[in-house]
Design a protein around this motif. Structure first.
Motif, PDB file in Angstrom:
ATOM      1  N   LEU A 451       0.939  -1.116  -0.210  1.00  0.00           N
ATOM      2  CA  LEU A 451       0.135   0.043  -0.021  1.00  0.00           C
ATOM      3  C   LEU A 451       0.849   1.213   0.177  1.00  0.00           C
ATOM      4  N   HIS A 452       1.859   1.272   0.836  1.00  0.00           N
ATOM      5  CA  HIS A 452       2.773   2.490   0.949  1.00  0.00           C
ATOM      6  C   HIS A 452       3.167   2.762  -0.325  1.00  0.00           C
ATOM      7  N   PHE A 453       3.813   1.557  -0.833  1.00  0.00           N
ATOM      8  CA  PHE A 453       4.561   1.658  -2.105  1.00  0.00           C
ATOM      9  C   PHE A 453       3.650   2.267  -3.334  1.00  0.00           C
ATOM     10  N   LEU A 454       2.358   1.761  -3.288  1.00  0.00           N
ATOM     11  CA  LEU A 454       1.546   2.094  -4.419  1.00  0.00           C
ATOM     12  C   LEU A 454       0.906   3.604  -4.276  1.00  0.00           C
ATOM     13  N   CYS A 455       0.737   3.769  -2.942  1.00  0.00           N
ATOM     14  CA  CYS A 455       0.237   5.137  -2.793  1.00  0.00           C
ATOM     15  C   CYS A 455       1.454   6.311  -3.095  1.00  0.00           C
ATOM     16  N   ALA A 456       2.527   6.048  -2.990  1.00  0.00           N
ATOM     17  CA  ALA A 456       3.769   6.882  -3.327  1.00  0.00           C
ATOM     18  C   ALA A 456       3.735   6.790  -4.785  1.00  0.00           C
ATOM     19  N   LYS A 457       3.647   5.931  -5.520  1.00  0.00           N
ATOM     20  CA  LYS A 457       3.594   5.985  -7.034  1.00  0.00           C
ATOM     21  C   LYS A 457       2.571   6.499  -7.700  1.00  0.00           C
ATOM     22  N   ILE A 458       1.256   6.327  -7.268  1.00  0.00           N
ATOM     23  CA  ILE A 458       0.145   6.417  -7.921  1.00  0.00           C
ATOM     24  C   ILE A 458      -0.545   8.098  -7.666  1.00  0.00           C
TER      25      ILE A 458
END
Length: 458
Positions: A451-458
């Motif tokens: 989730l952290h990764f995706l939120c940072a990317k998107i």
RNA sequence: GUGAUUGUAGCUCAGUUGGUUAGAGCGCUGGUUUGUGGCACCAGAGGUCGCGGGUUCGAAUCCCGUCUUUCACCCCA
């Protein structure tokens, strides 16, 4: 029963997500400007009473109207004689009492006439809805298309004209279109011209003819006029006026001089003068967009005052919108003296121009961000709860809907431009493999780290 | 409403003066790679030639009608 290729009726279109995105972007830009100037939206039904529609558009308009056949046994209400009668116009009102709206002006007039006691005047509204015309389709012309109208009803103030011009300028600038001109004329100037040359009865013909100058050229227009009993001297006078160049003031003075020589009312010219002065006062940049054009006629419509039309400079191919002042909007509905001014943005043509110039946003990143690989029923408890977790944190996530080969699922992500794919970790249910489609890189994450990764990317 | 024009595979199009079984590219499906997308190679599926009638031994091809497409006119956005 034979299988038949499904097809759409003539002149109508499907709109895919990209087309809708384009249109909503354009509409958003427009409404943002409209609302800044105090306009509020109005929506009216697709269906109006046929009698009203016919009253407004008359004979020629009638064949362009889509009529709706009455429901039930409409036959029983007609008489045999009417069917034998060769005049279909007698039969029509008995079998059809509704029709699809042909433009947004009649709905406005009907709305104002019926609700005038509740409205606060001047009434400012914009309306963006489809309209229908039973015309034969042609390049850029359809049987169903959007119109985008804005009107100020209930005041004669020339500030309306100024405001409308400002809105036009701001709207086109906000769309990234700067190479346009707003042609400006006054319907009463044309009326006066035909009066001076003693052809007052031919105003409609005259307007329809000079409106074609852009299309068929000045010489052909002069020929048509001369074939219709306009004298050579008169045509020369008109030609001089139409082709007179100079500053706005020069052009207006030239026309005014001519009117004075012929003892005519010069108020229409003064109106244009005032409008331009106001615009100049606000910002000289704005008045630079205006082009006085005495050949602008706006067809044979209901305009009675200043009229305007937006065209691209140096490009042929129709106007991007037009409008003007009218004095008799609701007169047929028993409400006299409601002067107003309206402008209609040519949504379809503007979209066409913007698409050609790549001024519209692409839909690349609109869809799903993450695809979860479907590993079959046994994996559902883990996969589905992961999806639920991600989507509740605003990540656009979808699962491949069938437990098929991985190759096929990845190819789906590839073709739909989904940037990330999540697969189960083959050792532990607490970990997931995130694959970046653009480079194939794979990393192992926990649910939270994902989730952290995706939120940072998107 | 008037006058032209178009129609062949899911898409874009070939198809000779009328002549056997209507082709290509892209896409699709499968395989090379039995859990790793794009690229490549191999194979396969898919068409009553818009529909209806006519001429002919024989029609995708010629004729008529009809629908559809596109374009001009009328008018309009």
């Amino acid at each position: 029963m034979s299988i038949q290729k499904p097809m759409l009726p003539k002149g109508v279109r499907d709109f895919d997500h990209q087309a809708i995105l384009y249109r909503s972007y354009l509409i958003k830009q427009c409404t943002t400007v409209f609302q800044k100037y105090g306009f509020l939206p109005l929506e009216t039904p697709a269906v109006e009473c046929l009698a009203l529609l016919q009253q407004k558009y008359g004979e020629e308009g009638d064949q362009l109207l889509f009529k709706i056949l009455n429901s039930g046994d409409f036959l029983s209400k007609t008489s045999k004689g009417d069917w034998l009668n060769t005049d279909h116009k007698k039969l029509l009102p008995q079998i059809a009492e509704k029709g699809l709206r042909y433009d947004l002006t009649l709905p406005l007039a009907r709305y104002v006439a019926t609700h005038h006691h509740q409205l606060t005047f001047p009434f400012k509204r914009y309306q963006i809805q489809p309209v229908w015309r039973a015309d034969r389709p042609q390049k850029g012309r359809y049987r169903e298309f959007y119109q985008c109208d804005m009107d100020i009803v209930g005041t004669k103030s020339l500030l309306c004209e100024v405001e409308i011009l400002l809105i036009i300028i701001h709207t086109f600038e906000s769309l990234g279109i700067q190479d346009f001109k707003i042609q400006l004329n006054h319907r009463k100037i044309l009326t006066t011209l035909v009066k001076i040359i003693e052809h007052a009865d031919k105003e409609v013909f005259f307007c329809a003819t000079i409106d074609k100058i852009d299309k068929i050229g000045m010489d052909n227009v002069c020929k048509i006029l001369s074939n219709n009993h306009f004298s050579t001297t008169d045509i020369q006078v008109l030609k001089n006026l139409f082709q007179y160049t100079g500053t706005h003031t020069d052009q207006l003075d030239y026309c005014q001089q001519y009117f004075i020589e012929n003892q005519q009312d010069i108020r229409p010219i003064q109106d244009l003068q005032k409008i331009l002065q106001h615009l100049e006062m606000i910002n000289p940049r704005y008045s630079a967009y205006i082009a006085i054009d005495y050949t602008l006629a706006r067809g044979l419509s209901y305009y009675t005052g200043p009229i305007m039309e937006v065209v691209l400079t140096g490009e042929q191919g129709g106007s991007l919108g037009g409008g003007g002042r009218y004095d008799h909007l609701t007169e047929n509905f028993g409400l006299k003296d409601t002067s107003g001014i309206g402008f209609s943005f040519g949504i379809e043509r503007i979209l066409h121009v913007m698409e050609a110039r790549k001024l519209l946003p692409k839909a690349t990143q609109q869809g799903t961000q993450v695809l979860v690989i479907n590993d079959g029923l046994k994996a559902y408890p883990i996969i589905l709860s992961l999806m639920d977790f991600l989507s509740h944190h605003a990540v656009a996530v979808e699962i491949y809907l069938e437990a098929v080969r991985l190759k096929k699922q990845l190819n789906y992500a590839h073709k739909k431009n989904i940037p990330y794919v999540i697969m189960l970790h083959d050792q532990s249910p607490l970990f997931f493999v995130l694959k970046e489609m653009k480079n194939g890189q794979q990393t192992v994450y926990t649910k939270e780290d994902l989730l952290h990764f995706l939120c940072a990317k998107i």
